[in-house]
Design a protein around this motif. Structure first.
Motif, PDB file in Angstrom:
ATOM      1  N   UNK A 284       0.828  -1.205   0.000  1.00 60.34           N
ATOM      2  CA  UNK A 284       0.000   0.000   0.000  1.00 60.34           C
ATOM      3  C   UNK A 284       0.864   1.257   0.000  1.00 60.34           C
ATOM      4  N   UNK A 285       1.945   1.264   0.799  1.00 56.58           N
ATOM      5  CA  UNK A 285       2.832   2.433   0.854  1.00 56.58           C
ATOM      6  C   UNK A 285       3.388   2.768  -0.529  1.00 56.58           C
ATOM      7  N   UNK A 286       3.738   1.731  -1.287  1.00 56.40           N
ATOM      8  CA  UNK A 286       4.317   1.942  -2.612  1.00 56.40           C
ATOM      9  C   UNK A 286       3.294   2.466  -3.610  1.00 56.40           C
ATOM     10  N   UNK A 287       2.014   2.276  -3.327  1.00 55.19           N
ATOM     11  CA  UNK A 287       0.987   2.703  -4.276  1.00 55.19           C
ATOM     12  C   UNK A 287       0.235   3.953  -3.886  1.00 55.19           C
ATOM     13  N   UNK A 288      -0.031   4.122  -2.582  1.00 54.59           N
ATOM     14  CA  UNK A 288      -0.962   5.182  -2.176  1.00 54.59           C
ATOM     15  C   UNK A 288      -0.390   6.575  -2.380  1.00 54.59           C
ATOM     16  N   UNK A 289       0.924   6.736  -2.193  1.00 53.77           N
ATOM     17  CA  UNK A 289       1.523   8.050  -2.388  1.00 53.77           C
ATOM     18  C   UNK A 289       1.453   8.503  -3.836  1.00 53.77           C
TER      19      UNK A 289
ATOM     20  N   UNK B  76      -2.092  -1.674   9.284  1.00 53.39           N
ATOM     21  CA  UNK B  76      -1.043  -1.549   8.261  1.00 53.39           C
ATOM     22  C   UNK B  76      -1.442  -0.516   7.218  1.00 53.39           C
ATOM     23  N   UNK B  77      -2.722  -0.458   6.874  1.00 55.60           N
ATOM     24  CA  UNK B  77      -3.240   0.528   5.932  1.00 55.60           C
ATOM     25  C   UNK B  77      -3.104   1.937   6.514  1.00 55.60           C
ATOM     26  N   UNK B  78      -3.476   2.082   7.794  1.00 53.35           N
ATOM     27  CA  UNK B  78      -3.350   3.384   8.443  1.00 53.35           C
ATOM     28  C   UNK B  78      -1.901   3.854   8.417  1.00 53.35           C
ATOM     29  N   UNK B  79      -0.983   2.933   8.692  1.00 50.82           N
ATOM     30  CA  UNK B  79       0.443   3.281   8.677  1.00 50.82           C
ATOM     31  C   UNK B  79       0.892   3.665   7.270  1.00 50.82           C
ATOM     32  N   UNK B  80       0.488   2.860   6.293  1.00 52.29           N
ATOM     33  CA  UNK B  80       0.879   3.132   4.908  1.00 52.29           C
ATOM     34  C   UNK B  80       0.293   4.446   4.411  1.00 52.29           C
TER      35      UNK B  80
ATOM     36  N   UNK C 277       6.671  10.005   1.985  1.00 49.66           N
ATOM     37  CA  UNK C 277       7.835   9.754   1.121  1.00 49.66           C
ATOM     38  C   UNK C 277       7.713  10.529  -0.181  1.00 49.66           C
ATOM     39  N   UNK C 278       6.578  10.390  -0.839  1.00 48.42           N
ATOM     40  CA  UNK C 278       6.392  11.025  -2.146  1.00 48.42           C
ATOM     41  C   UNK C 278       6.398  12.547  -2.032  1.00 48.42           C
ATOM     42  N   UNK C 279       5.603  13.080  -1.105  1.00 52.96           N
ATOM     43  CA  UNK C 279       5.466  14.535  -1.022  1.00 52.96           C
ATOM     44  C   UNK C 279       6.733  15.203  -0.484  1.00 52.96           C
ATOM     45  N   UNK C 280       7.394  14.570   0.484  1.00 53.41           N
ATOM     46  CA  UNK C 280       8.618  15.148   1.028  1.00 53.41           C
ATOM     47  C   UNK C 280       9.719  15.177  -0.035  1.00 53.41           C
ATOM     48  N   UNK C 281       9.926  14.040  -0.710  1.00 52.98           N
ATOM     49  CA  UNK C 281      10.960  14.009  -1.744  1.00 52.98           C
ATOM     50  C   UNK C 281      10.625  14.968  -2.879  1.00 52.98           C
ATOM     51  N   UNK C 282       9.358  15.052  -3.234  1.00 53.01           N
ATOM     52  CA  UNK C 282       8.951  15.960  -4.306  1.00 53.01           C
ATOM     53  C   UNK C 282       9.260  17.414  -3.935  1.00 53.01           C
ATOM     54  N   UNK C 283       8.835  17.829  -2.735  1.00 53.53           N
ATOM     55  CA  UNK C 283       8.988  19.230  -2.349  1.00 53.53           C
ATOM     56  C   UNK C 283      10.450  19.616  -2.160  1.00 53.53           C
TER      57      UNK C 283
ATOM     58  N   UNK D  29      12.834   4.640  -4.898  1.00 53.28           N
ATOM     59  CA  UNK D  29      12.558   4.389  -3.475  1.00 53.28           C
ATOM     60  C   UNK D  29      11.332   3.493  -3.326  1.00 53.28           C
ATOM     61  N   UNK D  30      10.293   3.770  -4.105  1.00 48.76           N
ATOM     62  CA  UNK D  30       9.079   2.951  -4.042  1.00 48.76           C
ATOM     63  C   UNK D  30       9.362   1.529  -4.531  1.00 48.76           C
ATOM     64  N   UNK D  31      10.229   1.398  -5.520  1.00 50.08           N
ATOM     65  CA  UNK D  31      10.644   0.060  -5.955  1.00 50.08           C
ATOM     66  C   UNK D  31      11.341  -0.676  -4.819  1.00 50.08           C
TER      67      UNK D  31
END
Length: 560
Positions: free
Chosen positions: A298-303, A441-445, A452-458, A477-479
């Motif tokens: 989920x972490x790799x997809x939701x962001x 696990x979903x809540x954590x993801x 991960x996505x938004x921090x690295x992007x910004x 990173x997601x890979x």
């Protein structure tokens, strides 16, 4: 006649929501149960579509000149200033809400979903799916009504309390309410059964978002965007559908199995014939490995799903509308509108593959096994993410979009396959409650992936990295997350026999329901698809088909 009389007496002694009251006759049509589950999941799935309200609410409060007043955090430039603006926005009636203020609703939705499912999963197993479904209907629909009041008197804290907290609890209970019931009705096709229901959660926004837009357009006036009226209308509609779903739930008799089906003996070591007690499931290594599998998938997809439209626009720039010489930062207003349209189409495709993946992958897992299905997710997902920077650099928009549609399908498929994975490892007696705990696990993801996505992007944007290269290291990173998921899945083994309940313990749990079943001789219902089943499927299938058709129309823009 005597046994029928016994059943009548028993019914008179039972409450309308009691678990024992919803035991189905021995020849009950099991195909009536999935539409009941879909009725609830299609309603709570609107959580994914709540962003449709953000723009109207950002300009809801008007000044004396008839123009929208500034947002509470209009001058904020740092996270601290935005947070301070949100605290002010919670209780003030003098400034408008920002997307940052409203966006916390998403966090509340999915944190409360996992938390409530974990806290009350055991209660659900004790009282049955009907009572849980009814409570979910009151929470989710009641949250809409409280939010309507919050919009009407311009109090953001009521929005957070209504839809975010109370509605979030309804999300959790509604999400897990059909899981163990469907698995027990479809022991021969566990993955397909849970896939049918959880497909509804992915499709809820496809129905709810265009419906909300139509209603806001209908209710809008020069002084109101029509949001509070839309909340009331949707709350009533959702309540009716969810109550219909809750009262459509039935439990199979103890020892029931599909006609002509015989469980295979020792055909798959990963599918147990025993049952693990709820109090012991989280003590096993297998529980935490499956927790990690779900969290990492989920972490790799939701962001990325949350950033799908801007990701496409920034990465491909003018190539989205046939002008590769123009980068994202050079767009004119007209080009921004063109790119946004293509981005919205991309999001529509994401939604369709997210939904289709829930049914396809979960059904396939019945054939190839849950462990191999997750190996497929992690392998294909890794290849898609690893190839994404090259596809973007070469300007291969079609293949890039296809790769991420495949990722979206496996994101949805992961949710739909996990209940059957749990039933395989821990048995069916407490699978609903165990699934509830696993949803943390979903809540954590839901926090890890977007951070991960938004921090690295910004940070990369602030460092002056060209727009078309910002996401490249994010993909890697997601890979890497998927590699970690692959390893966690590899380590999952069948449970040691010491964890399983004795036959006597299971028999004692089922005794009350079994005695109720033995008193029932009704011949209501039938096997196969009959008129009642067709009507039940039409009730959920027509709205779902309408949502898919609207989404397809939007998605086709990507190819025209």
């Amino acid at each position: 006649m005597a046994s029928t009389g016994q059943a009548a007496v028993a019914d008179n002694q039972l409450g309308l929501l009691d678990k024992e009251r919803i035991i189905a006759p021995l020849n009950y049509n099991r195909w009536l149960v999935p539409p009941a589950a879909l009725a609830i999941h299609l309603c709570i799935g609107m959580a994914y579509g709540f962003s449709v309200f953000w723009k109207p609410l950002q300009g809801a409060l008007l000044g004396a000149d008839g123009k929208a007043v500034p947002e509470c955090s209009a001058a904020a430039t740092t996270f601290g200033e935005k947070a301070a603006g949100t605290l002010q926005a919670l209780f003030t009636t003098s400034c408008n809400w920002s997307q940052f203020d409203l966006g916390w609703m998403y966090t509340l939705f999915f944190v409360l979903l996992g938390t409530s499912a974990a806290l009350w999963g055991g209660w659900l197993e004790r009282v049955g799916p009907r009572r849980a479904g009814v409570v979910a209907a009151f929470c989710w629909s009641g949250g809409f009504l409280i939010s309507a009041l919050g919009v009407y008197i311009h109090q953001l804290w009521l929005m957070w309390l209504g839809s975010g907290i109370i509605g979030g609890c309804g999300l959790g209970l509604g999400y897990i309410s059909p899981v163990s019931t469907l698995i027990k009705w479809f022991p021969d096709r566990r993955g397909m059964a849970t896939g049918m229901a959880i497909m509804g959660f992915g499709g809820g926004a496809m129905i709810g978002s265009p419906l909300a837009t139509m209603l806001m357009n209908h209710y809008a006036t020069p002084t109101s965007p029509g949001v509070w009226e839309t909340f009331i209308t949707m709350g009533i509609i959702y309540f009716v559908f969810m109550m219909g779903g809750a009262f459509g739930y039935r439990l199979p008799p103890t020892g029931w199995k599909p006609q002509g089906w015989t469980p295979a003996v020792n055909s798959n070591a990963m599918i147990t014939t025993g049952n693990v007690d709820l109090k012991d499931a989280h003590k096993t290594l297998q529980f935490w490995l499956i927790w990690a599998v779900l969290c990492l998938n989920v972490s790799a997809g939701i962001g990325i799903i949350g950033a799908a439209s801007p990701m496409l626009q920034e990465t491909f720039g003018g190539r989205l509308f046939g002008d590769p010489s123009v980068g994202f930062g050079q767009f004119s207003d007209a080009q921004k509108a063109q790119a946004a349209l293509v981005g919205a189409s991309f999001v529509g495709l994401f939604s369709l593959f997210n939904i289709a993946g829930r049914f396809f992958w979960a059904s396939l897992s019945d054939k190839i096994g849950r462990k191999l299905t997750y190996f497929t997710f992690f392998t294909l997902g890794f290849l898609c993410y690893a190839a994404a920077p090259t596809l973007a650099t070469l300007g291969m928009l079609g293949l890039f979009a296809a790769a991420f549609c495949l990722i979206a399908s496996m994101y949805g498929g992961g949710f739909a396959t996990i209940p059957a994975y749990l039933a395989d490892i821990f048995g069916t007696q407490y699978v609903g409650a165990i699934h509830g705990r696993l949803l943390t696990a979903w809540s954590t993801a839901g926090i890890v992936g977007p951070v991960i996505v938004n921090y690295m992007h910004d940070t990369r944007k602030a460092a002056g990295v060209p727009y078309d290269q910002i996401y490249h290291p994010i993909f890697y990173v997601l890979a890497g997350l998927l590699v970690a998921g692959f390893i966690a899945n590899l380590l999952i083994r069948p449970l040691d026999k010491k964890w399983f309940m004795s036959e006597e313990e299971v028999a004692a749990l089922q005794a009350k329901l079994k005695s109720r079943v033995e008193a029932v001789t009704s011949t209501l219902g039938s096997g196969g698809i009959d008129l009642r089943a067709l009507l039940a499927w039409a009730a959920v299938g027509i709205p779902l088909a309408w949502g898919i058709w609207i989404t397809l129309q939007k998605a086709l823009v990507l190819f025209t």
